[in-house]
Write an enzyme that holds these catalytic residues in place. Structure first.
Site, PDB file in Angstrom:
ATOM      1  N   TYR A 136      70.541 133.432  32.228  1.00 29.51           N
ATOM      2  CA  TYR A 136      69.745 133.953  31.121  1.00 29.51           C
ATOM      3  C   TYR A 136      68.506 134.592  31.730  1.00 29.51           C
ATOM      4  O   TYR A 136      67.533 133.929  32.051  1.00 29.51           O
ATOM      5  CB  TYR A 136      69.381 132.828  30.149  1.00 29.51           C
ATOM      6  CG  TYR A 136      68.511 133.251  28.988  1.00 29.51           C
ATOM      7  CD1 TYR A 136      68.724 134.469  28.336  1.00 29.51           C
ATOM      8  CD2 TYR A 136      67.491 132.429  28.518  1.00 29.51           C
ATOM      9  CE1 TYR A 136      67.936 134.854  27.271  1.00 29.51           C
ATOM     10  CE2 TYR A 136      66.703 132.798  27.449  1.00 29.51           C
ATOM     11  CZ  TYR A 136      66.924 134.011  26.824  1.00 29.51           C
ATOM     12  OH  TYR A 136      66.131 134.392  25.760  1.00 29.51           O
ATOM     13  N   ASP A 165      73.329 136.605  29.194  1.00 24.27           N
ATOM     14  CA  ASP A 165      72.400 137.554  28.602  1.00 24.27           C
ATOM     15  C   ASP A 165      71.496 138.062  29.714  1.00 24.27           C
ATOM     16  O   ASP A 165      70.560 137.369  30.130  1.00 24.27           O
ATOM     17  CB  ASP A 165      71.595 136.859  27.503  1.00 24.27           C
ATOM     18  CG  ASP A 165      70.563 137.773  26.850  1.00 24.27           C
ATOM     19  OD1 ASP A 165      70.482 138.948  27.250  1.00 24.27           O
ATOM     20  OD2 ASP A 165      69.834 137.299  25.956  1.00 24.27           O
ATOM     21  N   HIS A 182      73.359 137.266  18.944  1.00 22.23           N
ATOM     22  CA  HIS A 182      74.305 137.770  19.937  1.00 22.23           C
ATOM     23  C   HIS A 182      75.716 137.379  19.509  1.00 22.23           C
ATOM     24  O   HIS A 182      75.902 136.438  18.724  1.00 22.23           O
ATOM     25  CB  HIS A 182      74.050 137.165  21.319  1.00 22.23           C
ATOM     26  CG  HIS A 182      72.765 137.594  21.969  1.00 22.23           C
ATOM     27  ND1 HIS A 182      72.720 138.443  23.050  1.00 22.23           N
ATOM     28  CD2 HIS A 182      71.481 137.276  21.684  1.00 22.23           C
ATOM     29  CE1 HIS A 182      71.462 138.627  23.414  1.00 22.23           C
ATOM     30  NE2 HIS A 182      70.688 137.934  22.604  1.00 22.23           N
TER      31      HIS A 182
END
Length: 519
Positions: free
Chosen positions: A372, A412, A510
């Site tokens: 992330y 992500d 998302h």
């Protein structure tokens, strides 16, 4: 859509990922008067039932009234019932419903509409035939009338209660009549243009779009799947929208050895668990993944043990890391039914490892990293840290691992690498995730060092988003960003069977992404 099985238990846990959560995204795409008219024209069912004896069902039949007067006397409920009877879900004020019904009745008298009723091939086919026939004067008049009303509405809003100029209407008619042979594209080849907003009628797009009539047909057909309609502020020739129903590859046979990995920024696991809707168990059954990577779990260490103790059979191995510098922030995890050879947390650098942003597991033939990447933040206050420290450290770490075996990075990555990866590139030049610094860093630290963006490699001209902001209801209009990736070592890029997006799965800002790798 997928049916909900309330009695089923959650994916990897009794309380994890599927307590009521993960709802499938649904579009509440508003139909404008033009779309209603188009749909009514092509529908084979008459609005007024021959057996309807009610006052609302006998428009202009028995009392000698004109259709216009009878329609005006109908209530909003009655108008909606009549329109829904032909499968047209209409939203709007009474004036809009009245216009829709009048448009249908007007078109119903036309001989062409009668012919269409005898050959009901469905909304999309009728609309295609209607567009293809350049002699469709009725449709032209409907659209032109709507254009006129749009112009009046816009002038009224500005305090200019003036009728639209005759040139505007004439120009509109000319543009529509010029489309003699327009072939409607299928949903996986949607036309270029912006989606209708709540303040704009689709009629405006029919007039101004390069292939507006075809786009309108796609919008009508794909009300519940907005991602199948190409939405981009600056589309290029040849771009199409990503449609998982038509672009995903067929399942591999049972004798083909492979691994299926999924990744998902859940934007707060505890909040996700409170949602009702599509369960993660169903997602697991539907996708049958081997490994699930999660980002932005926002858990604290005290929450992890309770979740691990409730794992369902089949996903016994899970590895979690949480932020200790800021509680309830960031956090990543890997849940697997394949036991890894080893596990690592973080980059091994104290300055980077306090926010729980990376988990690495080692399998027989590759390393899998769930990451992330830090967001540059409001005012780009963390931009320098992100591009000058984090990205370079992560890149060096991956190259070091690659000396032993291939590497897969998923998660992500907080960067829309190219203009095709974001709905509005021009308006986000200095927005976190699309600055030139972040995009150059992504190129320099990952792609230029031999890591392959699997989705873009497989779909070079496809617009597919994985993130939609809540603020402007971006998912319903498909105005998004592609921030989630699978990057793989070049040495195994040819083993990627499929790299895909699941835009229908809601519950977060998302959506999940997937990778199938043959072994």
């Amino acid at each position: 859509m997928y049916h909900v099985f309330p009695s089923l238990r959650i994916l990897g846990f009794h309380t994890f990922l599927i307590p009521p959560s993960i709802s499938v995204a649904r579009s509440n795409l508003r139909l404008s008067r033009t779309m209603v008219s188009s749909k009514a024209i092509s529908n084979s069912k008459p609005i007024i039932s021959k057996n309807d004896d009610s006052e609302a069902g006998s428009i202009g039949k028995d009392n000698g009234e004109s259709d216009s007067d009878s329609i005006e006397r109908l209530s909003v409920v009655q108008l909606r019932q009549k329109l829904r009877s032909v499968g047209v879900p209409v939203k709007g004020r009474k004036t809009e419903l009245v216009d829709a019904l009048r448009g249908y009745l007007s078109c119903n008298r036309d001989e062409e509409c009668k012919n269409m009723e005898t050959e009901p091939n469905g909304l999309k086919e009728n609309l295609k035939r209607k567009v293809k026939d350049s002699s469709a004067d009725i449709q032209t008049e409907c659209v032109s009338t709507t254009v006129s009303k749009i112009s009046v509405a816009k002038r009224t809003k500005k305090g200019l209660n003036k009728a639209p100029a005759e040139e505007t209407i004439a120009e509109s008619k000319t543009k529509i009549l010029a489309k003699n042979k327009v072939t409607s594209k299928r949903s996986n080849k949607a036309t270029v243009g912006n989606p209708p907003s709540e303040k704009e009628d689709v009629a405006a797009e029919v007039i101004s779009g390069a292939d507006g009539a075809s786009k309108m047909a796609d919008l009508i057909e794909n009300q519940g799947e907005p991602w199948t309609v190409l939405t981009h502020k600056k589309p290029q020739k040849g771009w199409i929208s990503y449609n998982p129903r038509t672009m995903r590859k067929p399942p591999l046979t049972a004798d083909t050895k492979h691994v299926k990995i999924m990744s998902w920024n859940v934007n707060g696991l505890r909040a996700l668990l409170k949602l009702e809707g599509f369960s993660a168990l169903q997602l697991a059954q539907r996708e049958d993944f081997d490994v699930l990577c999660l980002q932005e779990t926002k858990l604290q260490e005290r929450d992890v043990e309770a979740i691990k103790c409730s794992l369902l059979e089949g996903y016994k191995d899970s590895f979690w890391t949480c932020s200790v510098s800021k509680l309830g922030y960031s956090g990543t995890a890997i849940i697997s039914r394949i036991k890894p050879l080893s596990v690592r947390y973080g980059l091994g650098i104290l300055d980077h490892d306090s926010e729980g942003r990376l988990v690495t597991v080692e399998f027989d033939t590759f390393y899998l990293l769930c990451g992330y990447v830090p967001n540059s933040g409001d005012g780009l206050k963390r931009l320098s840290y992100r591009v000058n420290e984090w990205d370079t450290s992560l890149s060096n770490y991956m190259k070091e691992l690659e000396k032993a075996k291939p590497v897969i990075l998923t998660g992500d990555l907080n960067c829309a690498h190219e203009e095709i990866d974001i709905y509005n590139p021009a308006g986000n030049k200095r927005s976190a995730g699309f600055t030139i610094e972040e995009r150059q860093s992504f190129e320099t630290n990952f792609l230029s060092k031999g890591f392959v963006d699997t989705f873009r490699n497989q779909h070079p001209g496809v617009v597919g988003y994985t993130y939609w902001g809540y603020r402007h209801n971006g998912r319903k209009t498909n105005k998004g960003w592609r921030l989630d990736y699978f990057l793989v070592s070049e040495s195994i890029s040819d083993k990627v069977y499929d790299s895909y997006i699941l835009p229908d799965v809601g519950g977060s800002d998302h959506c999940p992404i997937g990778l199938i790798l043959t072994l």
